[in-house]
Design an enzyme around this catalytic site. Structure first.
Site, PDB file in Angstrom:
ATOM      1  N   LYS A 119     -16.666   5.716   4.839  1.00  0.00           N
ATOM      2  CA  LYS A 119     -16.324   6.951   5.802  1.00  0.00           C
ATOM      3  C   LYS A 119     -17.519   7.649   6.250  1.00  0.00           C
ATOM      4  O   LYS A 119     -17.439   8.091   7.631  1.00  0.00           O
ATOM      5  CB  LYS A 119     -15.312   7.728   4.992  1.00  0.00           C
ATOM      6  N   LYS A 211      -7.884  -3.480   6.767  1.00  0.00           N
ATOM      7  CA  LYS A 211      -7.061  -2.525   6.368  1.00  0.00           C
ATOM      8  C   LYS A 211      -6.204  -1.826   7.468  1.00  0.00           C
ATOM      9  O   LYS A 211      -6.786  -1.341   8.165  1.00  0.00           O
ATOM     10  CB  LYS A 211      -7.425  -1.642   5.191  1.00  0.00           C
ATOM     11  N   LYS A 214      -5.067   4.726   9.468  1.00  0.00           N
ATOM     12  CA  LYS A 214      -4.643   5.896  10.680  1.00  0.00           C
ATOM     13  C   LYS A 214      -5.572   6.043  11.394  1.00  0.00           C
ATOM     14  O   LYS A 214      -5.484   6.497  12.541  1.00  0.00           O
ATOM     15  CB  LYS A 214      -4.414   7.054   9.590  1.00  0.00           C
TER      16      LYS A 214
HETATM   17  P1  TYM Z   1      -4.357   8.156   1.876  1.00  0.00           P
HETATM   18  O1  TYM Z   1      -3.857   9.495   2.474  1.00  0.00           O
HETATM   19  O2  TYM Z   1      -5.635   7.733   2.678  1.00  0.00           O
HETATM   20  O3  TYM Z   1      -3.345   7.189   1.626  1.00  0.00           O
HETATM   21  C1  TYM Z   1      -2.087   7.543   0.945  1.00  0.00           C
HETATM   22  C2  TYM Z   1      -1.556   6.539   0.285  1.00  0.00           C
HETATM   23  O4  TYM Z   1      -1.375   5.293   0.903  1.00  0.00           O
HETATM   24  C3  TYM Z   1      -2.052   4.308   0.570  1.00  0.00           C
HETATM   25  N1  TYM Z   1      -2.459   3.215   1.727  1.00  0.00           N
HETATM   26  C4  TYM Z   1      -2.113   2.042   1.728  1.00  0.00           C
HETATM   27  N2  TYM Z   1      -1.570   1.197   0.991  1.00  0.00           N
HETATM   28  C5  TYM Z   1      -1.381   0.004   1.439  1.00  0.00           C
HETATM   29  N3  TYM Z   1      -1.908  -0.485   2.612  1.00  0.00           N
HETATM   30  C6  TYM Z   1      -2.607   0.209   3.471  1.00  0.00           C
HETATM   31  N4  TYM Z   1      -3.138  -0.119   4.417  1.00  0.00           N
HETATM   32  C7  TYM Z   1      -2.514   1.745   3.031  1.00  0.00           C
HETATM   33  N5  TYM Z   1      -3.364   2.587   3.639  1.00  0.00           N
HETATM   34  C8  TYM Z   1      -2.840   3.741   2.534  1.00  0.00           C
HETATM   35  C9  TYM Z   1      -3.152   4.602  -0.254  1.00  0.00           C
HETATM   36  O5  TYM Z   1      -3.603   3.777  -1.186  1.00  0.00           O
HETATM   37  C10 TYM Z   1      -2.359   5.990  -0.694  1.00  0.00           C
HETATM   38  O6  TYM Z   1      -1.792   5.603  -2.030  1.00  0.00           O
HETATM   39  N6  TYM Z   1      -7.306   9.569  -1.698  1.00  0.00           N
HETATM   40  C11 TYM Z   1      -5.848   9.530  -1.494  1.00  0.00           C
HETATM   41  C12 TYM Z   1      -5.141  10.846  -1.417  1.00  0.00           C
HETATM   42  C13 TYM Z   1      -5.149  11.660  -2.822  1.00  0.00           C
HETATM   43  C14 TYM Z   1      -4.410  11.235  -3.687  1.00  0.00           C
HETATM   44  C15 TYM Z   1      -4.815  12.150  -4.943  1.00  0.00           C
HETATM   45  C16 TYM Z   1      -3.594  10.264  -4.264  1.00  0.00           C
HETATM   46  C17 TYM Z   1      -5.775  12.595  -2.858  1.00  0.00           C
HETATM   47  N7  TYM Z   1      -5.762  13.288  -4.077  1.00  0.00           N
HETATM   48  C18 TYM Z   1      -4.381  12.062  -6.275  1.00  0.00           C
HETATM   49  C19 TYM Z   1      -3.352  10.093  -5.667  1.00  0.00           C
HETATM   50  C20 TYM Z   1      -3.368  11.100  -6.713  1.00  0.00           C
HETATM   51  C21 TYM Z   1      -5.872   8.776  -0.196  1.00  0.00           C
HETATM   52  O7  TYM Z   1      -6.961   8.421   0.460  1.00  0.00           O
HETATM   53  O8  TYM Z   1      -4.744   8.914   0.563  1.00  0.00           O
END
Ligand code: TYM
Length: 349
Positions: A119, A211, A214
């Site tokens: 990032k 991957k 967004k």
């Molecule tokens: P974020 O918002 O990037 O993604 C949210 C969830 O979606 C999953 N994900 C995917 N799974 C499969 N294929 C993909 N291409 C894909 N893109 C995203 C992510 O693995 C995630 O589960 N750091 C976390 C947010 C967070 C969080 C937490 C999660 C903050 N605090 C505590 C669990 C527990 C994140 O980047 O989410």
């Protein structure tokens, strides 16, 4: 070893619209776990602001995205009466515990985080401290509830390992104070990542080596939860494939990233195994498979999009869910933060 009551925690960032990677990699498992566990699902708005405002669109867009992600959780099947749904900034204990964890986590641990490197890009000196500290806040999100299970996609594995390291080090550093306060030999559980299903890493529809994300500039690379039926069908039709027919067995997908991705998406959407999908479509052309995949996707996703639209027109309901969720979340988080203050030697307020 201390026993912890099973509790599920997970979250998503309100940056841009959610896509099927989020849905298949995480939310489907959230909904499943809701049947068997107490669950807390968070909209992690404090994580969203770790990048420049131009990335998340500024305050008006952030407010909208917080509500839209909440609407997506509910539309996908998270039941706000059963599970807790709230946004992170409404429970100040997340940031408070993150500070204590900043004093537990080691610089060397954070320097290894690959997502920060991705990032921050080449201009690392110019990244925010918040982006660097992101995984520590994530550990606090989970551990401020002493959650034991965290359903996430594959990309969060390293962050979960860090959360486990922080829990372990806190338990060690304060072992005698934890015992003196009546919490046995460990205060925090080591939370377990739950990375499950045929689509734990959904790839871009335009490039099977990247991957689905967004932030990809090409909207054709992903299917958004808000896409209408025509858009979904068009994106699947235009998804990159290769000239070979589909194989009949999973081992035939090796080295064929785009085909493997589409089969995984089909399996996850239809609640089938990739093997059964290949048994049906192996040897056939992509066009037939893609047509059926579009039908499966529209059947599954169109009702979610329309429920999201309905909820977005009912802002007072969505805000009410978040307020109620924050109260329920805070009831747990304030107790844990009080314990942490006692253990560390800070005075309770
Ligand atoms: P974020 O918002 O990037 O993604 C949210 C969830 O979606 C999953 N994900 C995917 N799974 C499969 N294929 C993909 N291409 C894909 N893109 C995203 C992510 O693995 C995630 O589960 N750091 C976390 C947010 C967070 C969080 C937490 C999660 C903050 N605090 C505590 C669990 C527990 C994140 O980047 O989410």
């Amino acid at each position: 070893m201390a026993q912890f009551k099973p509790l599920v925690f997970s979250g998503m960032q309100p940056t841009h619209t959610l896509h099927i990677g989020n849905y298949l990699g995480a939310i489907l498992n959230w909904i499943r776990m809701q049947q068997t566990h107490d669950c807390i699902y968070c909209v992690v708005d404090l994580h969203a602001i770790t990048q420049a405002p131009s990335v998340w669109g500024g305050p008006t867009q952030l407010r909208r995205a917080i509500r839209e992600v909440t609407a997506a959780y509910i539309a996908c099947g998270v039941d706000p009466k059963k599970s807790v749904i709230f946004n992170q900034s409404q429970v100040p204990e997340h940031a408070e515990l993150a500070w204590v964890f900043n004093c537990v986590a080691r610089l060397g641990w954070l320097n290894r985080m690959t997502q920060f490197k991705e990032k921050a890009g080449k201009d690392r000196e110019n990244a925010s401290i918040g982006l660097y500290d992101y995984p520590v806040l994530m550990a606090a999100d989970i551990l401020v509830y002493r959650a034991t299970h965290v359903p996430v996609g594959e990309d969060q594995k390293q962050h979960l390992e860090l959360a486990r390291d922080i829990a372990k080090k806190f338990n060690l550093d304060f072992a005698s104070d934890i015992a003196a306060n009546g919490h046995g030999d460990a205060y925090f559980p080591e939370p377990e990542p739950m990375i499950q299903g045929p689509a734990t890493r959904v790839m871009s529809l335009r490039d099977g080596t990247k991957k689905m994300s967004k932030s990809d500039p090409s909207d054709l690379s992903r299917i958004n939860l808000t896409d209408d039926a025509d858009t979904i069908a068009q994106k699947i039709r235009r998804a990159k494939t290769d000239p070979e027919p589909l194989p009949s067995e999973a081992k035939g997908l090796e080295g064929r990233a785009e085909a493997e991705n589409l089969v995984g998406i089909f399996a996850a959407l239809a609640d089938r195994s990739p093997e059964s999908v290949l048994a049906q479509y192996g040897g056939g052309q992509f066009s037939t498979f893609k047509q059926d995949l579009a039908d499966v996707a529209v059947t599954k996703l169109a009702p979610i999009a329309s429920e999201m639209r309905r909820l977005m027109d009912d802002q007072s309901y969505v805000d009410g869910v978040l307020r109620d969720g924050a109260q329920r979340a805070r009831a747990i988080a304030s107790g844990v933060m009080g314990d942490v203050k006692d253990i560390v030697g800070l005075l309770r307020s």
